[in-house]
Design a protein around this motif. Structure first.
Motif, mmCIF file in Angstrom:
data_model
loop_
_atom_site.group_PDB
_atom_site.id
_atom_site.type_symbol
_atom_site.label_atom_id
_atom_site.label_comp_id
_atom_site.label_asym_id
_atom_site.label_seq_id
_atom_site.Cartn_x
_atom_site.Cartn_y
_atom_site.Cartn_z
ATOM 1 N N TRP A 396 -8.402 -21.036 4.425
ATOM 2 C CA TRP A 396 -8.307 -21.164 2.972
ATOM 3 C C TRP A 396 -7.588 -19.955 2.385
ATOM 4 N N THR A 397 -6.676 -20.220 1.474
ATOM 5 C CA THR A 397 -5.954 -19.112 0.859
ATOM 6 C C THR A 397 -5.577 -19.483 -0.570
ATOM 7 N N CYS A 398 -4.866 -18.583 -1.263
ATOM 8 C CA CYS A 398 -4.439 -18.856 -2.628
ATOM 9 C C CYS A 398 -2.969 -18.519 -2.773
ATOM 10 N N ASP A 399 -2.431 -18.705 -3.956
ATOM 11 C CA ASP A 399 -1.016 -18.428 -4.188
ATOM 12 C C ASP A 399 -0.794 -16.961 -4.552
ATOM 13 N N LEU A 400 0.471 -16.580 -4.691
ATOM 14 C CA LEU A 400 0.849 -15.205 -5.047
ATOM 15 C C LEU A 400 1.547 -15.255 -6.403
ATOM 16 N N SER A 401 0.904 -14.661 -7.390
ATOM 17 C CA SER A 401 1.400 -14.800 -8.768
ATOM 18 C C SER A 401 1.787 -13.448 -9.344
ATOM 19 N N HIS A 402 2.371 -13.490 -10.514
ATOM 20 C CA HIS A 402 2.659 -12.247 -11.238
ATOM 21 C C HIS A 402 1.407 -11.404 -11.406
ATOM 22 N N ASP A 403 0.279 -12.076 -11.658
ATOM 23 C CA ASP A 403 -0.941 -11.312 -11.888
ATOM 24 C C ASP A 403 -1.365 -10.530 -10.648
ATOM 25 N N TYR A 404 -1.059 -11.058 -9.450
ATOM 26 C CA TYR A 404 -1.394 -10.288 -8.239
ATOM 27 C C TYR A 404 -0.699 -8.932 -8.286
ATOM 28 N N VAL A 405 0.591 -8.961 -8.616
ATOM 29 C CA VAL A 405 1.350 -7.702 -8.672
ATOM 30 C C VAL A 405 0.792 -6.817 -9.780
ATOM 31 N N GLY B 387 -1.412 10.797 16.862
ATOM 32 C CA GLY B 387 -2.153 11.688 17.768
ATOM 33 C C GLY B 387 -2.477 11.063 19.103
ATOM 34 N N ARG B 388 -1.579 10.228 19.618
ATOM 35 C CA ARG B 388 -1.852 9.540 20.875
ATOM 36 C C ARG B 388 -0.787 9.785 21.938
ATOM 37 N N GLY B 389 0.384 10.301 21.551
ATOM 38 C CA GLY B 389 1.447 10.467 22.531
ATOM 39 C C GLY B 389 2.708 10.969 21.888
ATOM 40 N N THR B 390 3.858 10.619 22.474
ATOM 41 C CA THR B 390 5.118 11.188 22.001
ATOM 42 C C THR B 390 6.114 10.138 21.511
ATOM 43 N N ALA B 391 5.730 8.857 21.527
ATOM 44 C CA ALA B 391 6.653 7.819 21.070
ATOM 45 C C ALA B 391 6.738 7.815 19.544
ATOM 46 N N ASN B 392 7.856 7.300 19.019
ATOM 47 C CA ASN B 392 7.983 7.206 17.569
ATOM 48 C C ASN B 392 8.925 6.074 17.193
ATOM 49 N N THR B 393 8.910 5.700 15.918
ATOM 50 C CA THR B 393 9.856 4.691 15.426
ATOM 51 C C THR B 393 10.072 4.895 13.938
ATOM 52 N N THR B 394 11.153 4.300 13.437
ATOM 53 C CA THR B 394 11.482 4.376 12.013
ATOM 54 C C THR B 394 11.800 2.975 11.502
ATOM 55 N N LEU B 395 11.345 2.682 10.294
ATOM 56 C CA LEU B 395 11.537 1.358 9.683
ATOM 57 C C LEU B 395 11.946 1.575 8.230
ATOM 58 N N TRP B 396 12.710 0.626 7.675
ATOM 59 C CA TRP B 396 13.089 0.724 6.262
ATOM 60 C C TRP B 396 12.577 -0.485 5.507
ATOM 61 N N THR B 397 12.016 -0.247 4.344
ATOM 62 C CA THR B 397 11.518 -1.359 3.547
ATOM 63 C C THR B 397 11.619 -1.006 2.062
ATOM 64 N N CYS B 398 11.162 -1.921 1.210
ATOM 65 C CA CYS B 398 11.198 -1.673 -0.229
ATOM 66 C C CYS B 398 9.841 -2.018 -0.825
ATOM 67 N N ASP B 399 9.716 -1.857 -2.115
ATOM 68 C CA ASP B 399 8.449 -2.137 -2.781
ATOM 69 C C ASP B 399 8.348 -3.609 -3.175
ATOM 70 N N LEU B 400 7.192 -3.991 -3.698
ATOM 71 C CA LEU B 400 6.942 -5.379 -4.137
ATOM 72 C C LEU B 400 6.724 -5.355 -5.641
ATOM 73 N N SER B 401 7.639 -5.966 -6.360
ATOM 74 C CA SER B 401 7.616 -5.854 -7.823
ATOM 75 C C SER B 401 7.422 -7.214 -8.476
ATOM 76 N N HIS B 402 7.255 -7.198 -9.785
ATOM 77 C CA HIS B 402 7.198 -8.450 -10.537
ATOM 78 C C HIS B 402 8.442 -9.300 -10.287
ATOM 79 N N ASP B 403 9.584 -8.624 -10.159
ATOM 80 C CA ASP B 403 10.821 -9.387 -9.983
ATOM 81 C C ASP B 403 10.827 -10.148 -8.665
ATOM 82 N N TYR B 404 10.155 -9.601 -7.629
ATOM 83 C CA TYR B 404 10.084 -10.346 -6.369
ATOM 84 C C TYR B 404 9.426 -11.708 -6.601
ATOM 85 N N VAL B 405 8.319 -11.687 -7.330
ATOM 86 C CA VAL B 405 7.619 -12.948 -7.601
ATOM 87 C C VAL B 405 8.491 -13.856 -8.460
#
Lengths: 413, 413
Positions: A396-405, B387-405
Motif C-alpha cells: 500500500w502506498t500513496c501519491d507524491l504531491s506538492h504538499d509532500y515537498v 570507517g570500514r576500509g579504503t574504497a570510495n565513490t562519487t555521485l552527482w545529483t540534484c535537489d527535489l523541488s516543487h517544480d519537479y512535481v
C-alpha cells in the motif's frame, strides 16, 4: 486531508484488561502538547516487538531490543512502556543511550520495578539531545492519568505531524470467550520522516502462549507495516509492539492453525492492517490510496521488488497525483526492479478493472478514457502479472504531491 | 533554470573529421520542432555503446544491441545513427520492433548501406506507436543538412523537455597529433523520465584499436552517466554511444596506460563527465548541484549503495531544496542503505568543510549556522566516511523541488 480516514471515537475502542494508559504534556519540544505517554501492563502480560532495520537505529530501539532479550531469558516481564514525541533520540551516540536509560530508570523507580522492565520509545527530530529532565518531570502526571479507557488519548499522545489520530479495535471469540484487540499507530519513518518514526502499539487481552509472541509480532508486521511505503525512507526509530495481557479467560492459544487461533489471528491482522493503512492514508501530502498487487512471480521476494519499484517511483507517484494515466511509467518501473531475466513480453498490467498492457505492449482494446476514469479515483488498485510463477504480494502506498515537498522542505524552517 | 550551465556556442565545439550531422523537423509529435537527427559516419569508423539495464528496454535499444553484435562479428561497421524525439518506442511490443526496423531500412536505402549498419534511437512518450511515416519522410532533409559543424544543432535536435542544449569538446595530443573529442547529451531517464531517455553521443577523430572500444564505452559510462541520478528511475531507452573515426592521423591507441592513452582518456572522460553533470544541472526542477562522496568503504559497491541511498532519499533532496541543514536525514539514509554490519559509531559526516557528525553522533563543535551557510550554496559536497576500509565513490545529483512535481504531474496533461 487523509484519504478516507476518520479520527477514532473513544467509545469505539475496546479497553484491554491489564493495560492502563496515561498521557500528559511534558513540553519535550513545544508547550501545550500531549507529548508523553505511558503504558502500564499488569503482571502476567507478555510483550514482543519488531524494530527498524536501519543500522543507524535510535538509542531507544537499541534499549528495547536489549530489554526484550533480557526478559526473554530471565523470565521476568516488561511492565511499562514510555513514549515521547518531539525528539527521536537518534544519531545521538553514547550520550543518547545514557539518556534513554535515564528515562527507563526514572519510570522504574516510580513504579517500583526494574529499569529493564521498561521499553522506551522516542519520535521527533534526529540528532538533538533528548531532554530527559522534562520527560522525568512529566512522568508522575502521566502515571496519575493512567486508565484502561485512554486508547484514543494515547493515539493523540503519540502523534507528531500526523493530521489525524489512528486507532482501531476488533474482537474474536476464542475458546468460548470474547477477546479484544486494540491498537494505535502514528506515521511514520516513511511518511513523517522528519519526525523519524513509525510507532504502533497493539494489545489483546487474549491468552497466548508466550513462546508464540515474538513470531506473532513479526508475522503481523510482515502483513501490515512491512507492506506500506510512502517515500522509501526507513526511519531510525520504527517500532511495532504486541502485548498480550492474558486476562480474557480463554485457554492460551498455542496453535495458529486451530479454529481459535485463526479467529484471534484474523482480529489481530485486521487491526494491524488498518493501523498500517491509516499511516498511508494520512501520508504526507497524500491525495490517493494505492494498492499495488504483483502476481505470477517465481517467488514472493521478486514480487516485493517489483511492487516497491512501482511504489517508490517518483514518476509513478506524480502521475497518480495528476490523475494522469501515463502508465508507461509503471512498465518502466517493472523493468528496472532488478529481475535480471524478466521477459517483458509476458507482462500484463491492470488498473482496477482496466486491462492496460498485454504481452509487454499497449492492450489494443485499451482506451485512455478508461485509464483516466480510474486514475481520478481516490483509491486505485494497480495489478501487475509477471508470467513467471504463482507467487504474489500486496503493498500500500500513496501519491507524491506538492504538499509532500512543502511539508518536508518547510517543516524545520 | 539549470544550475551553473550555459548553452554551447557552436564555434566552441570541434568538428570531428568523419562525422557529419543533419537535423530536421519531421513533426514526430509536434510541429515546428527539430526532432529528427542523423549521424553519418565515414568508412573506417568504429562504434561501441552501452544501454539501459531496464528489462523493459525499448525497441530501438534492442535493435542497437543486435546491430552492434552483428557488426562486431561480421567485421562490417556502423555507418549511421538516427535519433527521433517525441516518441520513445518503448512498451510497444513486437510492433515497436517492426517500426524501429522500418526506420533503419529507410535510412539504409537512402544511404545505400545495409540496415544493420544503422543504429536507431528514440526518446519521448512511452507506449505510443512510433510514427514511422513521418520519420522516413523527414530523412532526406536530415541527410541533405548533414555537415561536420552541426554538433550544436544536434544537441538541440535531441532535446525533449531539456531547458538547455548540452555539448562539450576537448582535445589532446596523441602521438604528436592533435585529436578532438566532442559529445552531446540530453536528459534523461532519471531527469526527464516522462520523455523516457537519457541519450549521449560522443565522437573522437583519434585512432583507437577497435577491440578497445566496447570496454572504453563502458568505462566512460561508469565514470560519468552511471554516477548521476535524479530520482532513481532508470529509463527504458538510455543509450551512450562512442564513435572513433580514426582520421586524426595518430598511430592507433592500443594501451590506455601509455602516455598517449592517458592523454586521450583524460579528454574523453572530461567530455563524458561534463555531459553527464550537465544532465543533473538541468535536472527537472533542480536548484542545487550536489556531489556525494562516500569514503572508507570496504568495497566500491557498498560506497555506491550508500551514495545512492542519500541521493535518492526524498527527505534529503527536499532538505537541500529548502537549504535546511536537517542533516540527520543523511545519517538515516546511510543507515538504511543496506550494509548489514555497518557500525554507526564509526560514521563521520561533512558538508563541504563543515564537520557535522562524528562517531555517529552530532559533532560537539558543529554549529547549525555553519550547516546553514553551506546548504544555501548552489553547489554542495556531501562527504560520508564509513570507517570500514579504503574504497570510495562519487555521485552527482540534484535537489527535489516543487517544480519537479509540477513538471512530472503536469507534463502530459
Amino acid at each position: 486531508m487523509p484519504v478516507n480516514l476518520k479520527a477514532p471515537v473513544a467509545q469505539d475502542l475496546a479497553p484491554i484488561a491489564g493495560v492502563r494508559i496515561g498521557v500528559t504534556e511534558a513540553g519535550v519540544r513545544k508547550a501545550n502538547r500531549k507529548d508523553l505517554t505511558v503504558f502500564l501492563l499488569d503482571e502476567g502480560s507478555h510483550v514482543a516487538g519488531v524494530f527498524t532495520k536501519n543500522r543507524f537505529c535510535a538509542a531507544p530501539v537499541q534499549i528495547c531490543r536489549e530489554h526484550l532479550a533480557v526478559r526473554g531469558k530471565a523470565g521476568g516481564a516488561i511492565r511499562a512502556m514510555v513514549i515521547n514525541t518531539g525528539n527521536a533520540n537518534a544519531g545521538t551516540g553514547a550520550d543518547g543511550l545514557a539518556r534513554a536509560n535515564a528515562t527507563c530508570d526514572a519510570l522504574a523507580t516510580l513504579l517500583k520495578i526494574d529499569a529493564k522492565q521498561v521499553l522506551p520509545f522516542s519520535t521527533g527530530v534526529i540528532m538533538e539531545p533528548l531532554p530527559v529532565d522534562r520527560i522525568t518531570a512529566g512522568l508522575p502526571a502521566a502515571i496519575a492519568d493512567a486508565q484502561p479507557g485512554n486508547w484514543a488519548k494515547a493515539a493523540e499522545g503519540i502523534m507528531t505531524t500526523d493530521t489525524i489520530a489512528k486507532a482501531f479495535s476488533a474482537k474474536a471469540v476464542v475458546g468460548g470467550k470474547t477477546v479484544h484487540v486494540t491498537g494505535i499507530s502514528k506515521g511514520a519513518g516513511m511518511i513523517r520522516p522528519n519526525m523519524a518514526t513509525m510507532l504502533s502499539f497493539l494489545a489483546t487481552d487474549a491468552a497466548i502462549d508466550a513462546a508464540l509472541l515474538p513470531a506473532l509480532a513479526k508475522q503481523l508486521a510482515d502483513q501490515s507495516f512491512n507492506r506500506i511505503t510512502i517515500d522509501g525512507d526507513t526511519s531510525t526509530n520504527d517500532s511495532f509492539v504486541v502485548v498480550a495481557t492474558n486476562q480474557a479467560g480463554n485457554a492460551a492459544v498455542t496453535d495458529w492453525n486451530s479454529a481459535d487461533g485463526q479467529a484471534l489471528m484474523a482480529a489481530l491482522r485486521d487491526v494491524a492492517q488498518k493501523l498500517a493503512q491509516a499511516i498511508v492514508r494520512d501520508g504526507e501530502g497524500a491525495t490517493k490510496f494505492i494498492q499495488i498487487e504483483v502476481e505470477q512471480g517465481s517467488n514472493e521476494e521478486e514480487c516485493r521488488q517489483v511492487a516497491y519499484a512501482i511504489a517508490h517511483s517518483p514518476l509513478v507517484k506524480t502521475a497518480f497525483f495528476a490523475s494522469d494515466p501515463n502508465l508507461g511509467r509503471i512498465l518502466a518501473a517493472v523493468g528496472y526492479a532488478g529481475i535480471e531475466d524478466l521477459d517483458q513480453t509476458k507482462i500484463e498490467l491492470y488498473l482496477d478493472d482496466v486491462h492496460v498492457a498485454t504481452r509487454g505492449g499497449r492492450n489494443p482494446s485499451y482506451e485512455e478514457a478508461d485509464g483516466q476514469r480510474v486514475m481520478k479515483q481516490q483509491e486505485i488498485v494497480v495489478r501487475v502479472q509477471l508470467g513467471r510463477g504463482t507467487a504474489n504480494t500486496t503493498l500500500w502506498t500513496c501519491d507524491l504531491s506538492h504538499d509532500y515537498v512543502s511539508i518536508n522542505a518547510d517543516y524545520r524552517s
